[in-house]
Design an enzyme around this catalytic site. Structure first.
Site, PDB file in Angstrom:
ATOM      1  N   LYS A 116       2.612  -3.340  -8.565  1.00 53.39           N
ATOM      2  CA  LYS A 116       1.944  -3.310  -7.118  1.00 53.39           C
ATOM      3  C   LYS A 116       0.483  -3.653  -7.115  1.00 53.39           C
ATOM      4  CE  LYS A 116       5.271  -1.349  -4.222  1.00 53.39           C
ATOM      5  NZ  LYS A 116       6.487  -1.390  -4.908  1.00 53.39           N
ATOM      6  N   GLU A 200      -3.452   3.447  -1.340  1.00 53.53           N
ATOM      7  CA  GLU A 200      -3.695   2.314  -0.262  1.00 53.53           C
ATOM      8  C   GLU A 200      -3.689   3.122   1.229  1.00 53.53           C
ATOM      9  OE1 GLU A 200      -1.803  -1.687  -0.686  1.00 53.53           O
ATOM     10  OE2 GLU A 200      -0.370  -0.768   0.622  1.00 53.53           O
ATOM     11  N   ARG A 303      13.238 -12.624  -5.985  1.00 46.93           N
ATOM     12  CA  ARG A 303      14.528 -12.949  -5.831  1.00 46.93           C
ATOM     13  C   ARG A 303      14.933 -13.295  -4.527  1.00 46.93           C
ATOM     14  NH1 ARG A 303      15.569  -8.412  -2.896  1.00 46.93           N
ATOM     15  NH2 ARG A 303      14.432  -6.385  -3.465  1.00 46.93           N
TER      16      ARG A 303
END
Length: 455
Positions: A116, A200, A303
């Site tokens: 991330k 974050e 995906r």
């Protein structure tokens, strides 16, 4: 076109991939665990190979067993579906090193977006909006506290290698941060083998909106609209719809352009999803309706997504076919410059879990009656007299409806929920019956806290 394909997955997504493969004349090979021997995807494949016991580590995550099955059946390609090995870059590299076709993005793209923090930094460099947060892992709790002080509370504490809503916590002050940091780090080390932690900014009221992208064989990256995914429990999706009722034409243009830049930044090929957080604007005194003024990159799923059918119904494309075409080096089956959205689609995830606390409730299926009718589609992994075992995800089926507009889609969803009968395992169908009558959901002006407010 690829002539033979091994589906390295199970349940509804294996069945879904096999359906398209057979329509295209592609020989489909299923792999299955001992626990799944009686499921429909096993008998619907042209050939099926048992790869081990119920434990996913010994079957669906067992790369050696899957590759051995691919070799013994002589397939050309492997489609990983979602979950299991679908975002395992080492597995993708191994597949290609053996001369097989990997139906998915390249291993480098999977690696780049799998962390991330690295993904945030790549996206920021590409001009994709990211929420205020750390550019490096918080090495210890003191570093996390310092970062949170700069960012401003509340903050989200995330496992950098996490996904699927796992490995996250919210801290409203320093004391909470110290607790959450230790919890998330320990969880990340145990689950992902990587204890790296990202700090974050946390937005208490947000919407979760994602963009379907497709990296074409000729190098272009295109966007096929957005999906609203804000109906969630434990940060995991229950309902998806397209288009999002929160996204204006102007915002859609910016959102899709950012998603394309995200794909281009990593040379993306095949199907993928760019997930974003939308921060809604406040209504004025006249009430300007649902909307959003800011969006931030959340993560990229390298995906096919569980919720891909809503995009298929709105755009009239078969994303599995397009995945196979890209993997084979072929042009898409549609004109990328003439994509047109039509109507509105909603997907409900029919899970084997109780409709109040959403706790898993596997069991033998005594009755299984799927709804039908105009605009109704069911992608299921089960059938009467099969069993939902405790070894895997609780998803039994996806109920997808399409209508000329959102109101018609909701109406069709209500009727379809009534017509869907499951007896045996616990089932969350009563929750959907409640949601589809909920004034907040029906208005379209909802956020990721809607399920909590209903409970």
């Amino acid at each position: 076109m690829i002539e033979s394909l091994l589906v390295a997955n199970r349940g509804e997504i294996a069945r879904r991939i096999i359906r398209t493969a057979r329509r295209l004349g592609v020989r489909a090979v299923a792999v299955y665990s001992e626990a799944d021997a009686g499921l429909p995807f096993v008998t619907e494949a042209d050939e099926a190979v048992c790869i081990g016991p119920a434990n996913p580590a010994q079957s669906y995550r067992n790369a050696e067993a899957i590759l051995a099955a691919a070799k013994s059946t002589g397939v050309q390609a492997i489609h990983p579906g979602y979950g299991f090995l679908s975002e395992n870059a080492d597995f993708a590299r191994t597949v290609e090193s053996l001369g097989l076709i990997w139906v998915g993005p390249g291993a480098d793209a999977i690696t780049a977006m799998g962390d991330k923090i690295n993904a945030r930094n790549l996206m920021a460099a590409a001009g994709v909006p990211v929420a205020p947060g750390t550019t490096d892992p918080a090495a210890d709790v003191e570093a996390a506290v310092a970062a949170a002080t700069d960012i401003g509370y509340p903050v989200m504490v995330k496992a950098a290698a996490g996904g699927g809503g796992m490995g996250m916590g919210v801290a409203v002050d320093e004391a909470a941060l110290r607790t959450e940091y230790d919890k998330v780090r320990a969880f990340a080390e145990r689950m992902f083998g990587d204890g790296s932690v990202l700090i974050e900014r946390y937005f208490p009221r947000v919407r979760h909106v994602e963009v379907q992208i497709l990296g074409l064989a000729d190098g272009r990256v295109i966007a096929l609209g957005e999906r609203e995914c804000s109906v969630q429990r434990r940060n995991q999706k229950l309902v998806e719809e397209s288009p999002s009722p929160a996204v204006s034409p102007e915002l859609r243009e910016r959102l899709l352009a950012a998603a394309v830049r995200a794909g281009e930044a990593v040379g993306y090929r095949n199907a993928g999803t760019v997930e974003c957080l939308l921060v809604p604007r406040q209504r004025d005194f006249e009430g300007d309706g649902p909307g959003a003024e800011e969006f931030f990159f959340l993560e990229m799923n390298t995906r096919l997504q569980v919720e891909h059918p809503v995009t298929e119904l709105v755009y009239g494309v078969d994303l599995v076919e397009e995945q196979l075409r890209v993997a084979a080096g072929l042009a898409p089956h549609f004109d990328p410059d003439a994509l047109t959205a039509r109507g509105h689609a909603i997907e409900l995830r029919i899970n084997a879990e109780d409709p109040k606390r959403f706790l898993p409730g596997p069991g033998a299926i005594r009755t299984w009656v799927e709804p039908s009718g105009e605009g109704v589609r069911v992608d299921s992994g089960y059938a009467p007299e099969t069993t939902v075992t405790p070894f895997y995800d609780s998803l039994m089926a996806k109920l997808i409806v399409h209508g000329a507009d959102r109101a018609e889609a909701i109406s069709r969803a209500r009727a379809a929920v009534v017509g869907f009968e499951v007896v045996g395992p616990k089932c969350n169908l009563p929750f959907f019956a409640e949601l589809l009558e909920n004034a907040e959901f029906v208005s379209g002006d909802y956020d990721t806290g809607i399920v909590g407010r209903m409970r």
